[in-house]
Design an enzyme around this catalytic site. Structure first.
Site, short mmCIF file in Angstrom:
data_model
loop_
_atom_site.label_atom_id
_atom_site.label_comp_id
_atom_site.label_asym_id
_atom_site.label_seq_id
_atom_site.Cartn_x
_atom_site.Cartn_y
_atom_site.Cartn_z
CE LYS A 54 -3.80 -2.40 2.29
NZ LYS A 54 -4.56 -2.67 3.53
CD GLN A 98 -3.40 -4.03 6.80
OE1 GLN A 98 -3.59 -3.03 6.11
NE2 GLN A 98 -3.70 -5.24 6.36
CG ASP A 121 -9.32 0.26 5.06
OD1 ASP A 121 -9.06 -0.32 4.00
OD2 ASP A 121 -8.55 0.31 6.03
N1 GUN Z 1 -6.69 -6.36 6.65
C1 GUN Z 1 -6.96 -7.16 5.58
N2 GUN Z 1 -7.45 -6.43 4.57
C2 GUN Z 1 -7.51 -5.16 5.00
C3 GUN Z 1 -7.94 -3.95 4.37
O1 GUN Z 1 -8.38 -3.90 3.22
N3 GUN Z 1 -7.82 -2.83 5.15
C4 GUN Z 1 -7.35 -2.86 6.43
N4 GUN Z 1 -7.30 -1.72 7.10
N5 GUN Z 1 -6.96 -3.97 7.01
C5 GUN Z 1 -7.04 -5.10 6.30
#
Ligand code: GUN
Length: 284
Positions: A54, A98, A121
């Site tokens: 990311k 996350q 998100d």
């Molecule tokens: N953990 C697994 N997928 C995601 C996601 O798309 N966003 C976040 N914040 N955590 C995750």
């Protein structure tokens, strides 16, 4: 039938290139650089890798990434204070916390603390509520990316039977809402579904998001189906594999996403897109 591959990796690269071009133009016009704050709590290797992807994607397109790698023993009060500070920070357009979080942290409470306008998100109850009411603002990245994949291959869900396997807050539930908005008839299967093959066999569009390697057998796939595999399962030998038995499924499906290189890169691209929307650089 041998399925055509849905090349999420290539489609995502094009989306990133478009975003990069928009940012370059806006910066030349004197607008501020969009910013994304990324919070990683603990040292889970899979989470660390996702966060790395990311942040790298942000740098590549010109989004400033503010990184907060935190100890897994961080007191909850400190995380709360950090999110409150980022909510107020004008340099930060998006906040990504996350998941999963350590057990001593109330994750639901923290996600709800993020300003919905910075919730890139799309996890905040406000944004999920807007999606449920067919008036979406910031949308969860993986379902959003999957809708763009379907659009890209000109396979529209209207009137089709979409079967979603997995009912998580992050993927399965918002996926069902997206497909409903698009006019599909939607079935959601989960761990208590009694006869999973019965439902999968009916799927014109199958979304496999259970997080279990090899859960979906090739012989269950309907002839000509569209198969979207959200699974990211790491096998003992280190290889990444989806939830679908790919080799067998591709002999029955019309379209199928590979793992890796299918849904994963689209999730990251949608995070960038949401950050652009939050920064006022793009419309939904
Ligand atoms: N953990 C697994 N997928 C995601 C996601 O798309 N966003 C976040 N914040 N955590 C995750």
């Amino acid at each position: 039938m041998t399925a055509q591959l849905i090349h999420g990796k290539i489609i995502a690269a094009q989306i990133r290139a478009d975003i990069r071009a928009i940012i370059e133009t806006k910066l030349q016009q004197g607008q501020k650089q969009p910013g994304l704050a990324v919070i990683l709590v603990g040292d889970d290797p899979a989470s660390a890798l996702y966060v790395h992807h990311k942040r790298t994607a942000c740098e590549e397109v010109g989004i400033k990434s503010f990184y907060y790698p935190l100890s897994k023993t961080i007191p909850e009060a400190e995380l709360i204070a950090l999110i409150q500070q980022l909510n107020q920070d004008p340099a930060v357009d998006g906040i990504l916390l996350q998941a999963p979080l350590p057990k001593h942290i109330n994750a639901d409470q923290l996600f709800e603390l993020i300003d919905p306008k910075k919730d890139v998100d799309g996890f905040h109850p406000y944004n999920l509520g807007r999606l449920a009411q067919r008036r979406p603002l910031l949308k969860p990245c993986t379902p959003y990316g999957i809708m763009l994949l379907l659009d890209h291959i000109h396979q529209h869900p209207k009137g089709k039977h979409a079967v979603v396997v997995g009912a998580s807050n992050i993927v399965g539930r918002p996926m069902a809402l997206e497909l409903l908005i698009a006019g599909a008839t939607v079935t959601v299967c989960h761990r208590f579904t009694v006869d999973l093959p019965y439902f999968v066999k009916q799927a014109d569009i199958l979304i496999a998001a259970a997080g279990k390697a090899g859960l979906i057998k090739g012989e269950w796939i309907k002839e000509g189906a569209i198969v979207i595999d959200v699974g990211q399962n790491r096998l003992a030998d280190g290889t990444l594999t989806g939830d679908v038995d790919f080799e067998a499924a591709k002999e029955k499906a019309a379209w199928i996403t590979p793992v890796p290189g299918g849904v994963g890169p689209m999730t990251v691209a949608m995070l960038l897109r949401n950050t652009m929307v939050a920064a006022g650089y793009m419309n939904m």
